[in-house]
Design an enzyme around this catalytic site. Sequence first.
Site, mmCIF file in Angstrom:
data_model
loop_
_atom_site.group_PDB
_atom_site.id
_atom_site.type_symbol
_atom_site.label_atom_id
_atom_site.label_comp_id
_atom_site.label_asym_id
_atom_site.label_seq_id
_atom_site.Cartn_x
_atom_site.Cartn_y
_atom_site.Cartn_z
ATOM 1 N N PHE A 43 0.826 -1.213 0.000
ATOM 2 C CA PHE A 43 0.000 0.000 0.000
ATOM 3 C C PHE A 43 0.868 1.274 0.000
ATOM 4 O O PHE A 43 0.839 2.066 -0.951
ATOM 5 C CB PHE A 43 -0.920 -0.072 1.224
ATOM 6 C CG PHE A 43 -1.649 1.181 1.559
ATOM 7 C CD1 PHE A 43 -2.324 1.890 0.596
ATOM 8 C CD2 PHE A 43 -1.666 1.643 2.877
ATOM 9 C CE1 PHE A 43 -3.010 3.047 0.924
ATOM 10 C CE2 PHE A 43 -2.342 2.783 3.211
ATOM 11 C CZ PHE A 43 -3.011 3.502 2.231
ATOM 12 N N VAL A 44 1.691 1.443 1.021
ATOM 13 C CA VAL A 44 2.539 2.640 1.086
ATOM 14 C C VAL A 44 3.656 2.558 0.044
ATOM 15 O O VAL A 44 3.929 3.526 -0.675
ATOM 16 C CB VAL A 44 3.135 2.807 2.507
ATOM 17 C CG1 VAL A 44 4.158 3.931 2.534
ATOM 18 C CG2 VAL A 44 2.038 3.087 3.525
ATOM 19 N N ASP A 81 9.618 -7.558 -3.687
ATOM 20 C CA ASP A 81 8.458 -7.892 -2.856
ATOM 21 C C ASP A 81 8.210 -9.404 -2.956
ATOM 22 O O ASP A 81 8.407 -9.995 -4.020
ATOM 23 C CB ASP A 81 7.228 -7.128 -3.378
ATOM 24 C CG ASP A 81 6.206 -6.881 -2.298
ATOM 25 O OD1 ASP A 81 5.908 -5.719 -2.014
ATOM 26 O OD2 ASP A 81 5.689 -7.882 -1.741
ATOM 27 N N ASN A 82 7.794 -9.987 -1.836
ATOM 28 C CA ASN A 82 7.439 -11.418 -1.920
ATOM 29 C C ASN A 82 5.931 -11.598 -2.061
ATOM 30 O O ASN A 82 5.429 -12.707 -1.989
ATOM 31 C CB ASN A 82 7.974 -12.196 -0.711
ATOM 32 C CG ASN A 82 7.244 -11.843 0.574
ATOM 33 O OD1 ASN A 82 6.423 -10.924 0.593
ATOM 34 N ND2 ASN A 82 7.535 -12.557 1.641
ATOM 35 N N ASP A 114 12.163 -12.618 -1.403
ATOM 36 C CA ASP A 114 11.933 -12.474 0.035
ATOM 37 C C ASP A 114 13.179 -11.852 0.656
ATOM 38 O O ASP A 114 14.277 -12.427 0.540
ATOM 39 C CB ASP A 114 11.669 -13.867 0.625
ATOM 40 C CG ASP A 114 11.184 -13.786 2.060
ATOM 41 O OD1 ASP A 114 11.461 -12.768 2.718
ATOM 42 O OD2 ASP A 114 10.525 -14.738 2.509
ATOM 43 N N LEU A 171 20.214 -10.408 -1.040
ATOM 44 C CA LEU A 171 19.968 -9.940 -2.407
ATOM 45 C C LEU A 171 21.171 -9.111 -2.840
ATOM 46 O O LEU A 171 21.564 -8.172 -2.130
ATOM 47 C CB LEU A 171 18.687 -9.079 -2.428
ATOM 48 C CG LEU A 171 18.326 -8.410 -3.734
ATOM 49 C CD1 LEU A 171 17.840 -9.436 -4.756
ATOM 50 C CD2 LEU A 171 17.238 -7.365 -3.518
ATOM 51 N N TYR A 188 5.953 -7.616 15.817
ATOM 52 C CA TYR A 188 6.041 -6.417 14.970
ATOM 53 C C TYR A 188 6.801 -5.311 15.689
ATOM 54 O O TYR A 188 7.772 -4.764 15.181
ATOM 55 C CB TYR A 188 4.632 -5.960 14.606
ATOM 56 C CG TYR A 188 4.579 -4.761 13.694
ATOM 57 C CD1 TYR A 188 4.774 -4.904 12.323
ATOM 58 C CD2 TYR A 188 4.321 -3.492 14.188
ATOM 59 C CE1 TYR A 188 4.727 -3.817 11.474
ATOM 60 C CE2 TYR A 188 4.264 -2.397 13.353
ATOM 61 C CZ TYR A 188 4.463 -2.560 11.997
ATOM 62 O OH TYR A 188 4.411 -1.473 11.164
ATOM 63 N N LYS A 239 10.485 -4.089 14.698
ATOM 64 C CA LYS A 239 10.753 -2.739 14.201
ATOM 65 C C LYS A 239 11.800 -2.041 15.060
ATOM 66 O O LYS A 239 12.632 -1.292 14.555
ATOM 67 C CB LYS A 239 9.460 -1.920 14.187
ATOM 68 C CG LYS A 239 8.463 -2.362 13.128
ATOM 69 C CD LYS A 239 8.883 -1.931 11.743
ATOM 70 C CE LYS A 239 7.834 -2.306 10.699
ATOM 71 N NZ LYS A 239 8.248 -1.932 9.351
ATOM 72 N N ARG A 247 -6.471 -1.802 10.866
ATOM 73 C CA ARG A 247 -6.091 -0.625 11.650
ATOM 74 C C ARG A 247 -7.247 0.374 11.649
ATOM 75 O O ARG A 247 -8.216 0.231 10.915
ATOM 76 C CB ARG A 247 -4.797 -0.015 11.096
ATOM 77 C CG ARG A 247 -3.585 -0.792 11.570
ATOM 78 C CD ARG A 247 -2.310 -0.378 10.881
ATOM 79 N NE ARG A 247 -2.247 -0.875 9.513
ATOM 80 C CZ ARG A 247 -1.234 -0.659 8.692
ATOM 81 N NH1 ARG A 247 -0.209 0.069 9.096
ATOM 82 N NH2 ARG A 247 -1.235 -1.142 7.472
HETATM 83 O O1 LIG Z 1 2.129 1.632 8.596
HETATM 84 C C1 LIG Z 1 3.147 0.999 8.786
HETATM 85 O O2 LIG Z 1 3.758 1.063 9.811
HETATM 86 C C2 LIG Z 1 3.640 0.095 7.663
HETATM 87 O O3 LIG Z 1 3.519 0.833 6.441
HETATM 88 C C3 LIG Z 1 3.862 0.115 5.280
HETATM 89 O O4 LIG Z 1 3.030 -1.015 5.164
HETATM 90 P P1 LIG Z 1 1.675 -0.974 4.292
HETATM 91 O O5 LIG Z 1 1.997 -0.409 2.970
HETATM 92 O O6 LIG Z 1 0.609 -0.290 5.079
HETATM 93 O O7 LIG Z 1 1.286 -2.492 4.269
HETATM 94 P P2 LIG Z 1 1.288 -3.549 3.062
HETATM 95 O O8 LIG Z 1 0.394 -3.106 1.973
HETATM 96 O O9 LIG Z 1 1.025 -4.862 3.683
HETATM 97 O O10 LIG Z 1 2.787 -3.462 2.535
HETATM 98 C C4 LIG Z 1 3.862 -4.256 2.989
HETATM 99 C C5 LIG Z 1 4.601 -4.831 1.781
HETATM 100 O O11 LIG Z 1 5.712 -5.643 2.218
HETATM 101 C C6 LIG Z 1 5.695 -6.855 1.483
HETATM 102 N N1 LIG Z 1 6.358 -7.911 2.278
HETATM 103 C C7 LIG Z 1 5.821 -8.334 3.445
HETATM 104 C C8 LIG Z 1 6.442 -9.326 4.175
HETATM 105 C C9 LIG Z 1 7.633 -9.885 3.712
HETATM 106 O O12 LIG Z 1 8.236 -10.784 4.321
HETATM 107 N N2 LIG Z 1 8.149 -9.422 2.554
HETATM 108 C C10 LIG Z 1 7.540 -8.462 1.809
HETATM 109 O O13 LIG Z 1 8.028 -8.076 0.759
HETATM 110 C C11 LIG Z 1 4.227 -7.142 1.257
HETATM 111 O O14 LIG Z 1 4.002 -8.066 0.230
HETATM 112 C C12 LIG Z 1 3.701 -5.741 0.934
HETATM 113 O O15 LIG Z 1 3.888 -5.445 -0.431
HETATM 114 C C13 LIG Z 1 5.294 -0.373 5.361
HETATM 115 O O16 LIG Z 1 5.564 -1.167 4.212
HETATM 116 C C14 LIG Z 1 5.523 -1.160 6.624
HETATM 117 O O17 LIG Z 1 6.910 -1.480 6.744
HETATM 118 C C15 LIG Z 1 5.088 -0.361 7.841
HETATM 119 O O18 LIG Z 1 5.180 -1.177 8.957
#
Ligand SMILES: O=C(O)[C@H]1O[C@H](OP(=O)(O)OP(=O)(O)OC[C@H]2O[C@@H](n3ccc(=O)[nH]c3=O)[C@H](O)[C@@H]2O)[C@H](O)[C@@H](O)[C@@H]1O
Length: 445
Positions: free
Chosen positions: A117-118, A137-138, A162, A167, A229, A233, A270
Amino acid sequence: MSRRTLPPLPAPPELAHDGVPSASEKQATRRTVHSQYKGSVQHLDIGVEAVWGNFVNMRSIQENGELKIESKIEEIIEPLREKIRDLEKSFTQKYPPVKFLSEKDRKRILITGGAGFVGSHLTDKLMMDGHEVTVVDNFFTGRKRNVEHWIGHENFELINHDVVEPLYIEVDQIYHLASPASPPNYMYNPIKTLKTNTIGTLNMLDPEVHPQSEDYWGHVNPIGPRACYDEGKRVAETMCYAYMKQEGVEVRVARIFNTFGPRMHMNDGRVVSNFILQALQGEPLTVSTAQQTVSTAQHTVSTAQQTVSTAQHTVSTAQHTASTAQQTVSTAQHTVSTAQHTVSTAQHTVSTAQQTVSTAQHTVSTAQHTVSTAQHTASTAQQTVSTAQHTVSTAQHTDSEYCPADSEYCPAHSEYCPAHSEYCPAHSEYCPADDGPFAPGLNVP
Ligand SMILES: O=C(O)[C@H]1O[C@H](OP(=O)(O)OP(=O)(O)OC[C@H]2O[C@@H](n3ccc(=O)[nH]c3=O)[C@H](O)[C@@H]2O)[C@H](O)[C@@H](O)[C@@H]1O
C-alpha cells in the site's frame, strides 16, 4: 494497428528422414527460417523441432493431398502474428508522466515492499520524479496490480524476492518497507514477521546501503501478540543506527503513522480502514482505547512525499516524523486553545458589548437625568428668578403701597394703611381719623 503480412514460409528443405532432426539439420532449418522472417519473428522463440515437425507434416499433407499447403501455413502463422501484435501493444503502452533527470541527479533506488500500500505510492512518487526504481516484494500482502502501470517502463523493475534471503543488487538508495504491516497479517506468522524485520533489515544494511525503516518509542510488551512487529521494528531501528555509527551507513528512519488512501486493504485491521468500513456498513465506530488518545492519520500520498523528504533530510534521526507528529498534536492543542481563547474573547466581547450598551444606556439616562436636572435647575432658576421677580415686584409693590412717611393711609393706593388700623375714608370705609366709629353716609355699623 495495421495487420502485417508475413512473407510465405520457405519451401521445405529436402528432408533426409522423418525422425528427430540432427544438430546440423536443426541449425540449417533455423538459418532458413531466420533469414526469411528477419525483422518480424526474430524475437520469437520458434521451436526448431516444431518447425521441422511441421515440415514433415506438410510433406505428408502434400503427399496425401489432403490440404492445401497455403492454408496450413496460414494456420501456423496466425498465432505468431498474434504474438507480434501483443509485443507491439506492449511497446506502445502509456505510462504516467515521468520527469527527465540528468545522469547526475537520477538515482537507482530499491524499494522493498514496493508492491504494498505505502510502498506502491512511494514507487509512483520516485518513478514520476525520474529515478530508476527496483521493487522487491514477496507479495505476502502486496499486489502486482499496485505497480502494474509501471511494468515494462525502462526505469522500472519488479523482482519477486523475500528480503530474508540476501539480495545482491547495486543501488544508490534503499527504502526498506518490506514487512507485514497490519495486525492480522503480522500476527499470522510472528516468527516470519521478526525475521523480515531483523534479518531482512540486516540484509538491506549489510552491503553498503541506506535503508529506511519505521518504529515508535514506547513501552512494549516483549511477549505480547504484537511483540513480533513492535520488537522487530525496534531491533530494525537499532540495527540501522548501529550500522550508521559503526559503518557510516547513511540512515534515515521514518516512523509512519496511520496511513489511508487508495489501494489500502479493506481488512487492514487498523483504525482508519476499520472506521471507514464500519461507517459504510452503517455500524457504530469502535473506539477500543478507554482513555483519550491522540492518533495521527495521513494520506498515503503525503506519507510517500514525507518518506522521500525524510530520506533527503540531512539529519539522520527518527525525530523528524516524530516531531511532526508532536507538532501535529501541539498544533491541535494550540488550535483547541485558540478556539477556547476565541470563544472566551467572543464572550468577553459580548460582555464588553453588553457593558458598553449598559454604559451607553446609563450615559443616556445620566444625560436624560442631567437634562431633567438641568430642566429642573432651569425651572428652579426660573422659579428663583420669578421668585426674585416676585420679591422685587412685591418689594416694589410694598413700596408703592404703604407709605410709612404718612403714618396714615396712602391715598395714592387706596388701600388699607396699617399704621391707622382703621378704615381709610378715601375708600368709603371706616376711617378712625373721622368722628365717630363709623364714617357718615356709609351705613356701616
Ligand atoms: O504503517 C506501517 O507502519 C507500515 O507501512 C507500510 O506497510 P503498508 O503499505 O501499510 O502495508 P502492506 O500493503 O502490507 O505493505 C507491505 C509490503 O511488504 C511486502 N512484504 C511483506 C512481508 C515480507 O516478508 N516481505 C515483503 O516483501 C508485502 O508483500 C507488501 O507489499 C510499510 O511497508 C511497513 O513497513 C510499515 O510497517
